[in-house]
Scaffold this active site. Structure first.
Site, PDB file in Angstrom:
ATOM      1  N   HIS A 188       0.819  -1.227   0.000  1.00  0.00           N
ATOM      2  CA  HIS A 188       0.000   0.000   0.000  1.00  0.00           C
ATOM      3  C   HIS A 188       0.845   1.266   0.000  1.00  0.00           C
ATOM      4  O   HIS A 188       0.341   2.339  -0.290  1.00  0.00           O
ATOM      5  CB  HIS A 188      -0.929   0.007   1.217  1.00  0.00           C
ATOM      6  CG  HIS A 188      -2.032  -1.001   1.111  1.00  0.00           C
ATOM      7  ND1 HIS A 188      -3.338  -0.652   0.865  1.00  0.00           N
ATOM      8  CD2 HIS A 188      -2.018  -2.342   1.190  1.00  0.00           C
ATOM      9  CE1 HIS A 188      -4.081  -1.735   0.807  1.00  0.00           C
ATOM     10  NE2 HIS A 188      -3.309  -2.783   1.007  1.00  0.00           N
ATOM     11  N   ASP A 225       3.516   9.271  -0.665  1.00  0.00           N
ATOM     12  CA  ASP A 225       2.365   8.452  -0.276  1.00  0.00           C
ATOM     13  C   ASP A 225       2.109   7.392  -1.333  1.00  0.00           C
ATOM     14  O   ASP A 225       2.238   7.674  -2.527  1.00  0.00           O
ATOM     15  CB  ASP A 225       1.121   9.350  -0.146  1.00  0.00           C
ATOM     16  CG  ASP A 225       0.192   8.880   0.962  1.00  0.00           C
ATOM     17  OD1 ASP A 225       0.179   7.671   1.232  1.00  0.00           O
ATOM     18  OD2 ASP A 225      -0.515   9.715   1.542  1.00  0.00           O
TER      19      ASP A 225
END
Ligand code: F6P
Length: 482
Positions: free
Chosen positions: A155, A363
């Site tokens: 992720h 991110d």
């Protein structure tokens, strides 16, 4: 159809409406809801002694959870996962530390989790493992003789090899990762960084069919950008009438505009840089004084890791500084809320805000960016200001893309967003919604699982023909069991 078994470090709370921490929980829960199955992982509690896992069933999902002893928590979660892997994978070598005992604990907990999972498995279950806490999980499973197909989805970003190699056991760690049948990444940049490591650092081979061979394993890699469920978000946002609360906060009858950000309180999210950009907006564009309010929701996260305590202190001091300097009796420029809210409230807040400010320094994807867009009123949408370093920026290029290290540049983008005419807002919103609808959460799940099913059976037969995890020859009956 085979049953889905999801393994992640943390299993989200099962009570409806409770706040969930981070995109993984939201994505995994929604992905599991359709197919049903098992969600296996840590319950978020520390215990005196390891005990049996507990199963709670809700609808079509069995939540199988267990506690971690203080030692395991310190070594595996607080230590190697969040004080070594997390900063390095987010390009923050300066915040990383390495401790051999913690690394051993990380390996130990992965093995213990595989041991707990083994008795729950059926032969044709498909296992989908999530995130950096569980890199060695497939290797542990294979050592225990588990032969199910196992896929892994990362992720968070995958760092460039020059950064990754700062982790002393990087080679051993990456070797364990190659035990998965399929490794999924959020963006092509992440996949390329991984391939770069495999082909240059360990002389692995990129095969003609796109698979990789390294450390004696053949496996597949792919890019699967995680998405959201736009229709569900629309409904949640519509049903929650936050707008009224904000409209009532007006100065002399004129409602002020709202910029909103929602993040875990994490140094990778660029919160301090964002506050500095907001300060620049007020300095350089005084017309926004008493006309805009910035709402930052940032619930604490990993509060017992030192770098998280530091970022919290810095943020509090910046918010205090800006408010002290600019506030008026009837206007407070920043509302900083160090707590979490349920999803309906957050989606309603997104819909009622004029600008969504999502500016991480690094991110994996950042689902908040997609959620902000999906929550908008199509007839009067807000504007997304998005960091180029969020995975989402590779898809949402109709956002105002900014560099979070450039405070003045961000302030200019905020000014532009606050003044953007309706037509332009609508056109950007529609572009982004097309992408969000096409690459939604269901396609993330379906594409990953389709590829895992398609490839791994072939790969498993291949590897089992040669040897099992312990290196022994196996007979053909086991092949049939696959
Ligand atoms: O998405 C990254 C991630 O670490 C997830 O794995 C996790 O669910 C989420 O952030 C929240 O982090 P934590 O479980 O450490 O609070």
């Amino acid at each position: 159809m085979s049953r889905l078994v999801v393994v992640s470090n943390r299993v989200a709370p099962i009570e409806e409406g409770k706040a969930t921490a981070g995109g993984l929980a939201v994505g995994v829960l929604d992905a599991l809801r359709k197919s049903g199955g098992i969600w296996f992982g840590w319950n978020g509690e520390t215990v005196k002694e390891n005990g049996p896992a507990k199963t709670q069933t809700k609808d079509n999902i069995d939540y199988v959870t267990f506690g971690l002893t203080k030692r395991d928590y310190d070594h595996y979660y607080r230590g190697f996962s969040n004080a070594t892997l997390w900063p390095i994978f987010h390009y923050r070598i300066d915040l990383a530390r390495y401790n051999r005992e913690e690394y051993d604990g990380y390996r130990r907990v992965n093995m213990a989790m595989a041991e707990r999972l083994k008795p729950l498995l059926k032969t044709d279950d498909i296992i989908w493992v999530h995130d950096y806490h569980l890199i060695p999980f497939a290797e542990a499973c294979r050592m225990l003789g588990i032969r199910n197909r196992i896929g892994f989805f990362l992720h968070i970003p995958f760092p460039a090899p020059e950064i990754l190699t700062a982790i002393p056991p990087h080679n051993e760690l990456l070797k364990t990762l190659c035990f998965y049948d399929l490794i999924g990444f959020q963006t092509d940049t992440d996949q390329l960084a991984f391939q770069d490591y495999i082909t240059r650092e360990v002389r692995g081979v990129l095969e003609k069919d796109g698979s990789l061979t390294a450390y004696g394993h053949n496996f597949r890699v792919g890019v699967y950008p995680i998405g959201v469920m736009p229709d569900v978000i629309q409904k949640q946002a519509e049903s929650y009438r936050t707008r009224r609360q904000f409209i009532s906060r007006s100065i002399e009858g004129v409602p002020y505009k709202t910029i909103v950000s929602v993040d875990r309180l994490d140094y990778s999210k660029g919160l301090v840089e964002r506050f500095q950009a907001f300060e620049k907006l007020l300095e350089h564009f005084p017309e926004h004084h008493r006309a805009v309010q910035f709402v930052q929701i940032a619930p604490s996260s990993r509060a017992d890791v030192v770098s998280y305590q530091n970022i919290r202190r810095q943020l509090e001091s910046h918010a205090g500084h800006i408010n002290g300097h600019f506030s008026e009796l009837d206007w407070t420029p920043i509302r900083y809320l160090n707590k979490s809210y349920d999803r309906r409230t957050v989606m309603g807040l997104f819909r009622s805000s004029d600008v969504g400010l999502v500016t991480p320094l690094r991110d994996g994807m950042n689902l908040v960016a997609k959620e902000y867009v999906a929550a908008q009123d199509p007839e009067n949408p807000g504007v997304l200001v998005l960091s180029r370093f969020a995975g989402a920026a590779r898809e949402l290029n109709s956002a105002l893309i900014v560099n979070p290290y450039d405070h003045v540049g961000m302030a200019e983008a905020l000014d532009r967003a606050l003044r953007m005419p309706l037509e332009e807002r609508k056109s950007r919103y529609e572009d982004m919604m097309r992408v969000i609808r096409k690459a939604d959460l269901a396609s993330w799940r379906d594409n990953f699982l389709r590829d895992l099913r398609a490839f791994s059976s072939k790969a498993l037969v291949q590897s089992i023909e040669t040897k099992d995890a312990a290196g022994e020859e196996v007979d053909s009956k086991q092949k049939v069991a696959l």
